[in-house]
Design a protein around this motif. Structure first.
Motif, short mmCIF file in Angstrom:
data_model
loop_
_atom_site.label_atom_id
_atom_site.label_comp_id
_atom_site.label_asym_id
_atom_site.label_seq_id
_atom_site.Cartn_x
_atom_site.Cartn_y
_atom_site.Cartn_z
N VAL A 23 0.88 -1.17 0.00
CA VAL A 23 0.00 0.00 0.00
C VAL A 23 0.92 1.22 0.00
O VAL A 23 1.58 1.50 1.01
N TYR A 24 0.97 1.92 -1.11
CA TYR A 24 1.89 3.04 -1.25
C TYR A 24 1.15 4.34 -0.98
O TYR A 24 0.29 4.77 -1.77
N LEU A 25 1.46 4.97 0.15
CA LEU A 25 0.81 6.22 0.56
C LEU A 25 1.85 7.30 0.80
O LEU A 25 1.82 8.02 1.80
N LYS A 308 -11.19 12.84 2.17
CA LYS A 308 -12.35 12.95 3.06
C LYS A 308 -12.62 11.62 3.75
O LYS A 308 -12.85 11.57 4.97
N TYR A 309 -12.57 10.53 2.99
CA TYR A 309 -12.80 9.21 3.57
C TYR A 309 -11.72 8.88 4.60
O TYR A 309 -12.01 8.35 5.68
N ALA A 310 -10.48 9.22 4.28
CA ALA A 310 -9.39 8.94 5.20
C ALA A 310 -9.58 9.68 6.53
O ALA A 310 -9.40 9.09 7.61
N MET A 311 -9.93 10.96 6.46
CA MET A 311 -10.13 11.72 7.70
C MET A 311 -11.29 11.17 8.51
O MET A 311 -11.22 11.07 9.74
N GLU A 312 -12.36 10.78 7.82
CA GLU A 312 -13.51 10.20 8.53
C GLU A 312 -13.11 8.92 9.26
O GLU A 312 -13.46 8.72 10.43
N GLN A 313 -12.39 8.05 8.58
CA GLN A 313 -12.01 6.77 9.17
C GLN A 313 -10.95 6.94 10.25
O GLN A 313 -10.99 6.28 11.30
N ILE A 388 -6.87 2.85 2.33
CA ILE A 388 -7.10 3.61 3.56
C ILE A 388 -7.57 2.69 4.68
O ILE A 388 -7.16 2.87 5.84
N ASP A 389 -8.39 1.72 4.35
CA ASP A 389 -8.81 0.74 5.37
C ASP A 389 -7.59 0.01 5.94
O ASP A 389 -7.51 -0.24 7.16
N ARG A 390 -6.65 -0.33 5.07
CA ARG A 390 -5.41 -0.97 5.54
C ARG A 390 -4.63 -0.02 6.44
O ARG A 390 -4.06 -0.44 7.46
N LEU A 391 -4.58 1.26 6.08
CA LEU A 391 -3.89 2.26 6.89
C LEU A 391 -4.50 2.35 8.28
O LEU A 391 -3.79 2.34 9.29
#
Length: 406
Positions: A23-25, A308-313, A388-391
């Motif tokens: 997962v490359y972030l 947005k999804y990342a901040m929510e999660q 993002i779920d993996r993060l």
């Protein structure tokens, strides 16, 4: 946008790291390269390798055509008026240093002002510090609001009749703040100053029209937009570049060389001394073709949805601090309470997740945030909500591990 089809064009993503799918972030540090870019560079070295602007033989002609063809693609990509306004450099840092070393030192005097912000990358701070020291000019900062943005009212108050240069990032590499460049350009020009934009984090993710923005200089790097490392661009308005002196001297930027004096070639070549980054320029052209095919608007929408999804999660995790505004570009900078960001990044790497940790070449901003370092997850067109779920799962594991330690 078919993200899965896009992912399949990036060979590096099809691998495991530490026994987990990668997962490359960390695309804000450097983006991955699609097969079309890799193939374009390989084809140049395999079939057309030669120096440019020199030989009249077939390989030299091919290489020159490709190199100058790349310049035209950049011109079209950012809607510059002329290829004379497109200078190939090693990257954003070199581009900004050219402006600070050539334009600034020739045009500044004691009492003049250079205006920047505390959110700048070191590459858009240190050159101006040095220019101010060399000329006696004063360095001023537009203050940041609590969410890491700037207000146009503060810009108007900071930019005065003594201001000669305003230098600002298009997008913050730490906060994800997207600055209103067009409006800042008007304020700048109303005071007869020039606007220099650090576009390293802007152009990979959104459409950039330098004529619409009305910036005087725009600097960016290829490696953050799917192109090879070592190639960058300085766009400058022609009338400004015409009156600037080169900062490097040597082969191919000359017109005539005499024993005691020399004259320079016309734009853009007077700023491109020595053998240029030929393969890099060809790779940049291929990257532009790739990005145009996907569509910059599509990329921006996809990334903002991911942010947005990342901040929510991530906000479902107790004891996490997220820095920057709600409306942002494709990155989230954060810290877990009581966990050093390097430790966070190490735990994530053990699960195959690549993020950045450190001060992100933005130490003044770290001081403003009252932290020594942060972790950063940055997204690009090949990332997914599953990434993002993996993060988030990795962050929960880090929190659990270090909670047991402490």
């Amino acid at each position: 946008m078919d993200v899965q089809a896009i992912r399949e064009q990036f060979p590096i993503l099809d691998q495991e790291v530490n026994g987990y799918p990668l997962v490359y972030l960390d695309s804000s540090a450097t983006s991955q390269k699609p097969a079309s870019v890799i193939e374009a560079v390989n084809k140049y070295y395999s079939e057309n390798n030669s120096n440019v602007h020199r030989g009249v033989h077939t390989l030299g002609t091919r290489a020159t055509d490709q190199y100058e063809g790349a310049r035209e693609k950049v011109r079209d990509f950012i809607n510059a008026k002329s290829t004379a306004e497109i200078i190939f450099t090693r990257g954003t840092t070199t581009s900004l240093n050219i402006v600070a070393s050539s334009y600034a030192r020739a045009n500044l005097k004691p009492g003049d002002e250079i205006v920047i912000t505390p959110m700048e990358h070191h590459s858009n701070i240190i050159p101006w510090q040095q220019a101010a020291k060399a000329t006696g000019a004063t360095l001023k900062y537009v203050p940041l609001l609590d969410d890491g943005t700037i207000s146009l009212e503060d810009v108007k108050e900071t930019v005065t009749s003594q201001t000669k240069i305003v230098a600002i990032t298009h997008v913050s590499n730490v906060l994800g703040t997207i600055n209103p460049i067009k409006e800042i350009a008007k304020i700048t020009h109303d005071q007869n100053a020039i606007l220099v934009v650090d576009g390293a984090q802007g152009i990979p993710h959104m459409e950039v029209d330098v004529q619409e923005l009305d910036c005087d200089f725009y600097a960016f790097s290829g490696h953050k937009m799917c192109a090879p490392t070592g190639i960058g661009v300085l766009y400058g308005k022609r009338e400004l570049l015409e009156n600037m002196e080169p900062v490097e001297f040597g082969g191919e930027m000359i017109d005539f060389v005499n024993l005691y004096d020399s004259t320079w070639k016309e734009l853009p070549w007077k700023f491109e001394a020595g053998t240029p980054i030929i393969a890099g320029a060809i790779g940049l052209a291929a990257a532009i073709d790739f990005l145009k095919e996907v569509g910059q608007d599509n990329i921006l929408k996809h990334e903002q949805k991911l942010a947005k999804y990342a901040m929510e999660q991530m906000r479902t995790i107790d004891g996490i601090s997220i820095y920057g505004p709600e409306d942002r570009a494709a990155l989230v900078t954060f810290n877990l309470d009581e966990v050093h960001p390097h430790d966070t990044a190490t735990v994530l790497d053990a699960a195959g997740i690549a993020v950045r940790a450190g001060h992100h070449c933005a130490q003044p901003l770290m001081k403003w945030l009252d932290v020594t370092a942060t972790a950063r997850a940055s997204f690009y067109l090949y990332n997914t909500e599953e990434d993002i779920d993996r993060l988030v799962a990795g962050l929960l594991k880090a929190k659990e591990y270090f909670g047991d330690v402490f």
